[in-house]
Design an enzyme around this catalytic site. Structure first.
Site, mmCIF file in Angstrom:
data_model
loop_
_atom_site.group_PDB
_atom_site.id
_atom_site.type_symbol
_atom_site.label_atom_id
_atom_site.label_comp_id
_atom_site.label_asym_id
_atom_site.label_seq_id
_atom_site.Cartn_x
_atom_site.Cartn_y
_atom_site.Cartn_z
ATOM 1 C CB THR A 1 -2.026 16.986 -60.904
ATOM 2 O OG1 THR A 1 -0.312 16.626 -61.141
ATOM 3 C CG2 THR A 1 -2.927 15.577 -60.774
ATOM 4 C CB CYS A 2 -5.429 20.370 -58.982
ATOM 5 S SG CYS A 2 -4.749 19.435 -57.613
ATOM 6 C CB SER A 3 -5.176 23.239 -63.294
ATOM 7 O OG SER A 3 -5.388 23.839 -61.967
ATOM 8 C CB THR B 1 -1.846 22.743 -58.251
ATOM 9 O OG1 THR B 1 -2.990 21.883 -57.785
ATOM 10 C CG2 THR B 1 -1.745 23.392 -56.735
ATOM 11 C CG LEU C 1 -11.838 21.265 -61.841
ATOM 12 C CD1 LEU C 1 -12.749 20.946 -61.037
ATOM 13 C CD2 LEU C 1 -11.407 22.530 -61.620
#
Length: 181
Positions: free
Chosen positions: A55-57, A53, A61
Site C-alpha cells: 500500500t505504501c509503495s 510494502t 507515497l
C-alpha cells in the site's frame, strides 16, 4: 496526537550523499532534528508501516509525490514520508520510487513515532515495532491537522488506508484555504 500539539524534539540519523567521498558509497552520516525538518515551514508529514510494502509503495507515497505541485499551491512547503526504517532502507526506497518532491525521514529506532503515540507492534506480520499509518499538516512544528487511520492497536489484522491518503489531506487543505479566502 491532536491539533495544536507541538512535535517532540528528536534527532534522526540520516545518510546524505557527499560528492567529496570517493568510492561506491559516497554517503556520510548527518544528524537532523525535528526543528531542522519542521521549524518555519508548513509541511505534510505522513507515516506508514514500512518502506517497500504494497500500500505504501503503490498508493500513499506515489500519491503524495504526484500531487506535490497541487500541495505547494495550497501552501505546503515540504512533504515528508516517515517510517520506522533505517536511513539505508529509506534512501533505497526513495531511489526506487524516483522521488523528486517527497523527502524521506528515517525513524530507525521509532523514537519519534513512540513519542507521538503511533508506535505499534506488527509482530503478527514479522515486522516488529512500526508506525501506525497517519498523515498530518504541520505548521512550524505544531500539528495543524491530523489524519489517523482507524483501529490503532498492536498486531492489527488489517492495514487500513484512506483517512491518511493524499486525496484526504488535499481536500482538507482546499477547505482550509477556502475558509481563509
Amino acid at each position: 496526537m491532536k491539533t495544536g500539539v507541538s512535535l517532540p524534539h528528536v534527532t534522526f540519523r540520516t545518510r546524505v550523499r557527499d560528492e567529496s567521498i570517493e568510492g561506491p558509497n559516497p554517503f556520510r552520516w548527518e544528524d537532523m532534528t525535528t526543528a531542522d525538518y519542521f521549524k518555519g515551514k508548513r509541511v505534510i508529514l505522513f507515516s506508514l508501516p514500512g518502506a517497500f510494502t504494497p500500500t505504501c509503495s503503490t498508493y500513499q507515497l506515489p500519491g503524495f509525490e504526484k500531487n506535490a505541485g497541487t500541495f505547494a499551491d495550497l501552501g505546503v512547503d515540504e512533504i515528508y514520508c516517515m517510517s520506522v526504517n533505517d536511513s539505508f532502507v529509506m534512501n533505497k526506497w526513495a531511489q526506487s520510487q524516483d522521488l523528486e518532491n517527497v523527502k524521506v525521514i528515517p525513524d530507525g529506532s521509532g523514537e519519534f513515532t513512540r513519542k507521538i503515540g503511533m508506535l505499534v507492534s506488527k509482530d503478527n506480520l514479522g515486522f516488529g515495532m512500526r508506525s501506525w499509518r497517519y498523515a498530518a499538516v504541520i505548521n512550524d512544528g505544531v500539528v495543524e491537522a491530523w489524519f489517523e487511520e482507524p483501529g490503532l492497536c498492536d498486531n492489527h489484522g488489517e492495514d487500513p488506508y484512506g483517512v491518511s491518503s493524499p486525496e484526504t489531506v488535499m481536500d482538507w487543505l482546499k477547505d482550509a484555504k477556502e475558509k481563509v479566502a
